[in-house]
Structure formats: C-alpha cells, structure tokens
Design a protein around this motif. Structure first.
Motif, PDB file in Angstrom:
ATOM      1  N   LEU A 188     -17.612 -11.936  13.953  1.00  0.00           N
ATOM      2  CA  LEU A 188     -17.855 -11.391  15.350  1.00  0.00           C
ATOM      3  C   LEU A 188     -18.690 -12.277  16.150  1.00  0.00           C
ATOM      4  O   LEU A 188     -18.577 -12.471  17.238  1.00  0.00           O
ATOM      5  N   ILE A 189     -19.812 -12.508  15.494  1.00  0.00           N
ATOM      6  CA  ILE A 189     -20.606 -13.621  16.176  1.00  0.00           C
ATOM      7  C   ILE A 189     -20.178 -14.748  16.471  1.00  0.00           C
ATOM      8  O   ILE A 189     -20.739 -15.395  17.482  1.00  0.00           O
ATOM      9  N   GLU A 190     -19.526 -15.302  15.542  1.00  0.00           N
ATOM     10  CA  GLU A 190     -18.755 -16.541  15.801  1.00  0.00           C
ATOM     11  C   GLU A 190     -17.842 -16.670  16.836  1.00  0.00           C
ATOM     12  O   GLU A 190     -17.860 -17.671  17.656  1.00  0.00           O
ATOM     13  N   ALA A 191     -17.265 -15.441  17.270  1.00  0.00           N
ATOM     14  CA  ALA A 191     -16.512 -15.337  18.301  1.00  0.00           C
ATOM     15  C   ALA A 191     -17.234 -15.035  19.656  1.00  0.00           C
ATOM     16  O   ALA A 191     -16.707 -14.849  20.703  1.00  0.00           O
ATOM     17  N   GLY A 192     -18.376 -15.141  19.616  1.00  0.00           N
ATOM     18  CA  GLY A 192     -19.375 -14.777  20.657  1.00  0.00           C
ATOM     19  C   GLY A 192     -19.580 -13.307  21.074  1.00  0.00           C
ATOM     20  O   GLY A 192     -20.049 -12.956  22.182  1.00  0.00           O
ATOM     21  N   GLU A 193     -18.968 -12.350  20.371  1.00  0.00           N
ATOM     22  CA  GLU A 193     -19.150 -11.108  20.535  1.00  0.00           C
ATOM     23  C   GLU A 193     -20.533 -10.474  19.901  1.00  0.00           C
ATOM     24  O   GLU A 193     -20.847 -10.227  18.855  1.00  0.00           O
ATOM     25  N   LEU A 194     -21.720 -10.517  20.699  1.00  0.00           N
ATOM     26  CA  LEU A 194     -23.049 -10.163  20.314  1.00  0.00           C
ATOM     27  C   LEU A 194     -23.179  -8.921  20.670  1.00  0.00           C
ATOM     28  O   LEU A 194     -24.601  -8.255  20.674  1.00  0.00           O
ATOM     29  N   SER A 195     -22.454  -8.055  21.516  1.00  0.00           N
ATOM     30  CA  SER A 195     -23.050  -6.674  21.843  1.00  0.00           C
ATOM     31  C   SER A 195     -21.476  -6.066  21.984  1.00  0.00           C
ATOM     32  O   SER A 195     -20.207  -6.597  21.710  1.00  0.00           O
ATOM     33  N   GLY A 196     -21.449  -4.847  22.459  1.00  0.00           N
ATOM     34  CA  GLY A 196     -20.278  -4.046  22.807  1.00  0.00           C
ATOM     35  C   GLY A 196     -20.190  -2.816  21.546  1.00  0.00           C
ATOM     36  O   GLY A 196     -20.827  -3.021  20.747  1.00  0.00           O
ATOM     37  N   PRO A 197     -18.942  -2.344  21.696  1.00  0.00           N
ATOM     38  CA  PRO A 197     -18.664  -1.047  20.812  1.00  0.00           C
ATOM     39  C   PRO A 197     -18.515  -1.718  19.268  1.00  0.00           C
ATOM     40  O   PRO A 197     -18.800  -0.788  18.493  1.00  0.00           O
ATOM     41  N   ARG A 198     -17.722  -2.861  19.175  1.00  0.00           N
ATOM     42  CA  ARG A 198     -17.384  -3.194  17.674  1.00  0.00           C
ATOM     43  C   ARG A 198     -18.619  -3.550  17.107  1.00  0.00           C
ATOM     44  O   ARG A 198     -18.847  -3.266  15.839  1.00  0.00           O
ATOM     45  N   VAL A 199     -19.408  -4.460  17.796  1.00  0.00           N
ATOM     46  CA  VAL A 199     -20.691  -4.882  17.049  1.00  0.00           C
ATOM     47  C   VAL A 199     -21.590  -3.382  16.677  1.00  0.00           C
ATOM     48  O   VAL A 199     -22.483  -3.509  15.656  1.00  0.00           O
ATOM     49  N   THR A 200     -21.716  -2.582  17.768  1.00  0.00           N
ATOM     50  CA  THR A 200     -22.522  -1.577  17.599  1.00  0.00           C
ATOM     51  C   THR A 200     -22.194  -0.630  16.639  1.00  0.00           C
ATOM     52  O   THR A 200     -23.011  -0.059  15.631  1.00  0.00           O
ATOM     53  N   ALA A 201     -20.745  -0.439  16.345  1.00  0.00           N
ATOM     54  CA  ALA A 201     -20.336   0.625  15.348  1.00  0.00           C
ATOM     55  C   ALA A 201     -20.568  -0.145  13.955  1.00  0.00           C
ATOM     56  O   ALA A 201     -20.768   0.678  12.999  1.00  0.00           O
ATOM     57  N   MET A 202     -20.307  -1.400  14.015  1.00  0.00           N
ATOM     58  CA  MET A 202     -20.447  -2.216  12.568  1.00  0.00           C
ATOM     59  C   MET A 202     -22.197  -2.142  12.149  1.00  0.00           C
ATOM     60  O   MET A 202     -22.078  -1.821  10.981  1.00  0.00           O
TER      61      MET A 202
END
Length: 262
Positions: free
Chosen positions: A149-163
């Motif tokens: 997720l971090i590699e894809a630039g997803e540093l926030s949002g529901p998926r990161v929070t849930a994980m």
C-alpha cells in the motif's frame, strides 16, 4: 574520498525515511538512492534472493563511487548485512528494530514490533531480542500487505487505517505501551497509526539512529564530507515514473529517477 557519495538502498520507497534523516544530520553529504521496486516486498522473498539483490545493488553503488552503503531495509539487513561486510571494504550500515530503546522506554514492560515476516523470522532479530529485551515482554506482529500500500502511495484512507488497526490490536491487547516500527516503510503511515493506538503509546523507529551510526562510522575513517553536497541521485528497478511521483510526498521535492537495469 571524503567528498564521495553515500549509497542507500531499500526494496522500494521505505528507505526514503532513512534518507531524510541522513540529509538532516549530514547536509554536506552527496547521496545515491536505489529503490529495488522491481523486487518489492523483500519481506516475502527468500533470504537467498535478498542476499543476491543486496550484493548486486551494493556493487552498483560502489561502481557509482559510493564511499559507504546504508542498507535501509530491516529485512535486507537481517538477511545480507553480515555477508556484505565480509565482501566489501567500505562501511556498511544496516537497520535494526529498536529493541534496546523500546525496552528502556516501556512503562508496562510490554513492547510490540510491527515488521515484515522476513524480519521477524530472521536469526538476527532473534539474537537482538536475546541481547536487549531482558525481562521485557516483546510481542511481534507481521504486517502483510502494508508495504505494498505504501509503495502505491496510499499513506492514508480507510484501507490503511483498517490495516493498522488490525495489526496493532493484538499488541494493544497484550498491554504494549511502546511499538517499534520494524520496517523503513512504516514511518510514512505513523500519523495514521497514532490515531488507532491509545493516547500516550510510544512509537519508535530507527532512521535517526542509523544516521548517527553512519556519521560515527564515517568519522572513524575520516570520510565526513565538507560539502557542498551534490544533487541526490535516484534509481529504481521498477517503474522510474512511479518513484518520481512518490518523491514529493515522501522526500522533499522532485527529482529525475533513472532505470536500474538488473
């Protein structure tokens, strides 16, 4: 030789968290960064594969004139740093989960470690626990999928929070009041982690400590640069454009990224 560059590599963008600390502490140093994004995540790869990649990338950085190499990846440090130090004569600085400072910081006597599977299964990590944990209880939690997720630039949002909520829950239930970020990618989602753990939980990463260790090793060999620093150079074994797009959020600006062809 003192004005030569420092080489830094990681399986992807995670090592940028270490790069930032090195720039902060050693502003006169010229830096080379390799993101081995074509082989991310290291945490799910075999130790032999990680050692092969680490040898090849270290050799590449030395060919670019590096005077020292930072293995800015906990998994690669666990798998390969001892062999790199035997094979190459320049200073090789690795990462280690911050068990010692965490053991000193905990008030409850329980410390949690968020890390990749590869780091947690390594003999080096087991030895680190034996050496520094003492009477402190250490609970470990692998975090599959978080690096991606971090590699894809997803540093926030529901998926990161849930994980992060899922991965931290067993540590909190075990009474951990101190959590070690055992992967260089994880500091980039620290702001989200701080929202899902109890207030007052200490979160520890090792980027600044690695920068200090690097400075000490360079000073021992009279290799500290007097500057000025040259432009930081970047390579990726994945898609260079992906790293270029990530740099403004994870580093401090824009830069061209060259293709690593092996």
């Amino acid at each position: 030789m003192s004005n030569a560059s420092i080489g830094i590599f990681d399986s992807g963008v995670g090592g940028l968290s270490v790069l930032r600390e090195i720039e902060r502490l050693l502003p006169n140093e010229s830096l080379l960064y390799v993101a081995d994004s074509g082989h991310v995540p290291y945490g799910e790869k075999s130790a032999d594969h990680i050692r092969e990649r680490s040898r090849a990338i270290t050799g590449f950085l030395l060919d670019q004139g590096a005077k020292a190499v930072v293995v800015a990846c906990n998994t690669a440090t666990a798998a390969a740093v001892a062999e790199l130090r035997e094979q190459f004569s320049v200073p090789i600085v690795g990462m280690e989960p911050a068990v010692k400072p965490a053991a000193a910081a905990t008030r409850s006597g329980a410390v949690g470690v968020l890390a990749t599977t590869g780091t947690l299964q390594s003999a080096r990590f087991a030895a680190l626990l034996d050496r520094f944990a003492g009477s402190v209880r250490v609970y470990t939690q692998p975090c599959p999928g978080l690096v991606e997720l971090i590699e894809a630039g997803e540093l926030s949002g529901p998926r990161v929070t849930a994980m992060l909520r899922e991965f931290s829950a067993p540590l909190i239930e075990a009474g951990c009041d101190t959590i070690i970020l055992g992967c260089t990618h994880y500091p980039f989602v620290r702001p989200i982690l701080e929202t899902v753990v109890p207030e007052g939980t200490s979160i520890i990463d090792t980027g600044a400590a690695v920068a200090r260790q690097l400075a000490a090793r360079l000073a021992q060999r009279d290799l500290l640069s007097q500057g000025p620093a040259a432009q930081t150079r970047f390579w990726s074994s994945g898609e260079p454009k992906a790293l270029e797009q990530a740099l403004p959020a994870l580093w401090r600006g824009n830069a061209a990224v060259l293709q690593l062809s092996f």
